[in-house]
Design a protein around this motif. Structure first.
Motif, PDB file in Angstrom:
ATOM      1  N   SER A  22      43.321  50.400  66.473  1.00  0.00           N
ATOM      2  CA  SER A  22      43.508  49.379  65.816  1.00  0.00           C
ATOM      3  C   SER A  22      42.337  48.372  66.368  1.00  0.00           C
ATOM      4  N   SER A  26      37.174  47.122  61.431  1.00  0.00           N
ATOM      5  CA  SER A  26      37.792  47.476  60.411  1.00  0.00           C
ATOM      6  C   SER A  26      36.911  47.815  59.391  1.00  0.00           C
ATOM      7  N   SER A  45      43.513  52.949  58.534  1.00  0.00           N
ATOM      8  CA  SER A  45      43.823  51.822  57.747  1.00  0.00           C
ATOM      9  C   SER A  45      44.417  52.009  56.273  1.00  0.00           C
ATOM     10  N   GLU A  46      43.646  53.177  55.754  1.00  0.00           N
ATOM     11  CA  GLU A  46      44.255  53.626  54.234  1.00  0.00           C
ATOM     12  C   GLU A  46      45.842  53.899  54.567  1.00  0.00           C
ATOM     13  N   ASN A  48      47.857  53.124  56.915  1.00  0.00           N
ATOM     14  CA  ASN A  48      48.733  51.987  57.002  1.00  0.00           C
ATOM     15  C   ASN A  48      48.908  51.250  55.896  1.00  0.00           C
ATOM     16  N   THR A  49      48.086  51.178  54.924  1.00  0.00           N
ATOM     17  CA  THR A  49      48.363  50.134  53.678  1.00  0.00           C
ATOM     18  C   THR A  49      49.160  50.934  52.979  1.00  0.00           C
ATOM     19  N   LYS A  52      53.036  50.663  54.757  1.00  0.00           N
ATOM     20  CA  LYS A  52      53.462  49.666  55.264  1.00  0.00           C
ATOM     21  C   LYS A  52      54.865  49.110  54.733  1.00  0.00           C
ATOM     22  N   GLN A  53      55.053  49.378  53.398  1.00  0.00           N
ATOM     23  CA  GLN A  53      56.288  48.735  52.725  1.00  0.00           C
ATOM     24  C   GLN A  53      57.540  49.993  52.834  1.00  0.00           C
TER      25      GLN A  53
END
Length: 124
Positions: A22, A26, A45-46, A48-49, A52-53
């Protein structure tokens, strides 16, 4: 149900790997790439997106499980304390309580109460 710990572990490993990277920008440098598919880069990052929920939901479920376990443990300790006051074992105290309920309300009432409690717990 037994797969949940493995699922959570896998998600946490991906998140850990992603968090280790991290500190990178980005913009999508080579170090952000965690996999390639058909020559196309997949970035941390993809992932993590996407998760996340789900991670948040799993952590909330874990919190609820711990909360219920704590409530159960407190109830057992309270019952044990009452049993000790009456110089009884925990099981003797529980048996006495159940027998008193049967004498006072009858077995049908005790069974109905037990069924009602079970259905409330399964709804929550």
């Amino acid at each position: 149900m037994r797969l949940i710990p493995y699922y959570i572990s896998a998600m946490l490993m991906v998140l850990f790997y992603a968090s280790c990277n991290s500190h990178q920008s980005s913009k999508g440098t080579e170090k952000d790439i965690i996999a390639e598919f058909d020559g196309e880069a997949i970035y941390a990052s993809e992932i993590n997106t996407i998760i996340k929920q789900e991670l948040y939901d799993e952590l909330c479920r874990i919190h609820e499980i711990k909360k219920k376990a704590l409530e159960q443990l407190i109830n057992v300790k309270l019952l044990q304390k009452e049993a000790n006051k009456k110089q009884m074992t925990y099981q003797e105290y529980i048996d006495d309580y159940v027998n008193a309920q049967i004498e006072q309300f009858g077995i049908d009432s005790l069974l109905n109460n037990s069924i009602s409690l079970s259905s409330k717990e399964s709804k929550s």
